[in-house]
Design an enzyme around this catalytic site. Structure first.
Site, PDB file in Angstrom:
ATOM      1  CG  ASN A   7     -19.280  -7.409 -46.224  1.00 20.84           C
ATOM      2  OD1 ASN A   7     -20.410  -7.054 -45.916  1.00 20.84           O
ATOM      3  ND2 ASN A   7     -18.318  -6.537 -46.492  1.00 20.84           N
ATOM      4  CD  GLU A  34     -19.849  -3.245 -45.396  1.00 25.17           C
ATOM      5  OE1 GLU A  34     -20.391  -2.124 -45.326  1.00 25.17           O
ATOM      6  OE2 GLU A  34     -19.725  -3.897 -46.456  1.00 25.17           O
ATOM      7  CG  ASP A 147     -14.817  -7.196 -47.889  1.00 24.20           C
ATOM      8  OD1 ASP A 147     -13.980  -7.249 -48.818  1.00 24.20           O
ATOM      9  OD2 ASP A 147     -15.790  -6.419 -47.898  1.00 24.20           O
ATOM     10  CG  ASN A 149     -12.958  -3.890 -49.788  1.00 25.32           C
ATOM     11  OD1 ASN A 149     -13.766  -4.068 -50.703  1.00 25.32           O
ATOM     12  ND2 ASN A 149     -13.324  -3.451 -48.593  1.00 25.32           N
ATOM     13  CG  ASP A 219     -15.720 -11.583 -49.545  1.00 26.41           C
ATOM     14  OD1 ASP A 219     -15.941 -10.918 -48.526  1.00 26.41           O
ATOM     15  OD2 ASP A 219     -16.168 -11.288 -50.682  1.00 26.41           O
ATOM     16  CG  ASP A 248     -22.519  -5.974 -51.503  1.00 26.82           C
ATOM     17  OD1 ASP A 248     -22.471  -6.412 -50.335  1.00 26.82           O
ATOM     18  OD2 ASP A 248     -22.057  -4.861 -51.811  1.00 26.82           O
ATOM     19  CG  HIS A 249     -19.389  -9.174 -49.779  1.00 26.33           C
ATOM     20  ND1 HIS A 249     -18.036  -9.177 -50.032  1.00 26.33           N
ATOM     21  CD2 HIS A 249     -19.752  -7.863 -49.684  1.00 26.33           C
ATOM     22  CE1 HIS A 249     -17.598  -7.929 -50.090  1.00 26.33           C
ATOM     23  NE2 HIS A 249     -18.629  -7.124 -49.887  1.00 26.33           N
TER      24      HIS A 249
END
Length: 266
Positions: A7, A34, A147, A149, A219, A248-249
């Site tokens: 991501n 993303e 991802d 989530n 992930d 942030d990943h």
């Protein structure tokens, strides 16, 4: 061969990071989430210069997914979106590369437990389940990554007291939805090779989350029964999270042998 999920949290911002990482890590297949780019702005020429073919499905500002591969992508096999599920959000892309069927998911976040967005997440995951049940019948060599989530269990969160049943990403219903996907005949490749907790793929930008390792493993690279004997490794590459202005990943990776192991004679 190495298959990765990342991501990138805006390919417009993170393209230099992606280019640097492709040069150093040299994965064979990469699933991006993303991307946050309309298709007309996707940098397929820049990625082709690095030896990667691309298929992509994006939208301005939000969502967006892509598959990159060093080998030819069978574009006629490409699917964008969940068949039969009306959704304007660009969260799903699938394609065949060699003998592998790659399904790239950017799973809905869900906002908060009990909200409309949470209910949408559960409906979305149910639609994914129905579709993947057919995909795995048609494509035994299936890899579902992205991802998600969802943190699969308490080993995958920095503090189970904070990330509990009332929390988004760790609620009972979300974890049950993920288990339903696994029950189709999929395996969390990371857990095939690592039992320990405390290894994460996402850290909040706030409160020095990365420096303090206050993360989650959300992930995932799921592989089918047919690929399980060929899975020779899995990892998370923290290095790109250390770079300036990072996503942030961090990338999650799985290594798949090109041929099944040969059974010993006798």
């Amino acid at each position: 061969m190495t298959i990765a999920s990342w991501n990138v949290n805006s390919l417009n911002v993170r393209l230099p990071h992606l280019e640097q990482w492709l040069k150093s890590a040299a994965p064979d297949i990469v699933a991006l989430q993303e991307t946050k780019l309309e298709d007309s702005r996707f940098p397929d020429d820049a990625l082709a210069a690095l030896g990667y073919r691309s298929v992509f499905c994006g939208q301005k500002t939000y969502n967006g997914v892509a598959i990159l591969a060093r080998e030819p992508i069978h574009e006629a096999s490409c699917v964008m979106g969940i068949p039969g599920f009306a959704d304007e959000q660009k969260r799903v892309i699938a394609a065949t590369v060699g003998d592998l069927r790659i399904v790239n998911l950017y799973v809905v976040n869900g906002q908060d437990v009990g909200t409309e967005k949470y209910d949408y997440k559960l409906r979305w995951l149910d639609a994914v389940h129905g579709w993947l049940a057919e995909e795995i019948r048609q494509h035994p060599n299936l890899i579902v990554l992205g991802d998600f989530n969802i943190a699969p269990d308490d080993r995958d969160v920095h503090d189970p007291a904070v990330w509990n049943d009332s929390s988004i990403l760790t609620s009972t219903a979300e974890r049950a939805a993920l288990k339903r996907l696994l029950d189709l005949g999929l395996h969390d490749s990371y857990r095939l090779h690592h039992e320990e907790g405390g290894v994460f793929s996402w850290w909040d930008y706030r409160a020095a989350g990365f420096r303090r390792n206050l993360g989650l493993r959300i992930d995932l690279c799921l592989i089918s029964d047919a690929l399980k004997p060929r899975c020779v490794g899995a990892s998370i590459d923290r290095e790109p999270r250390e770079w300036e202005r990072p996503s942030d990943h961090a990338p999650a990776l799985v290594q798949i042998a090109r041929q099944p192991p040969v059974a010993p004679a006798g």
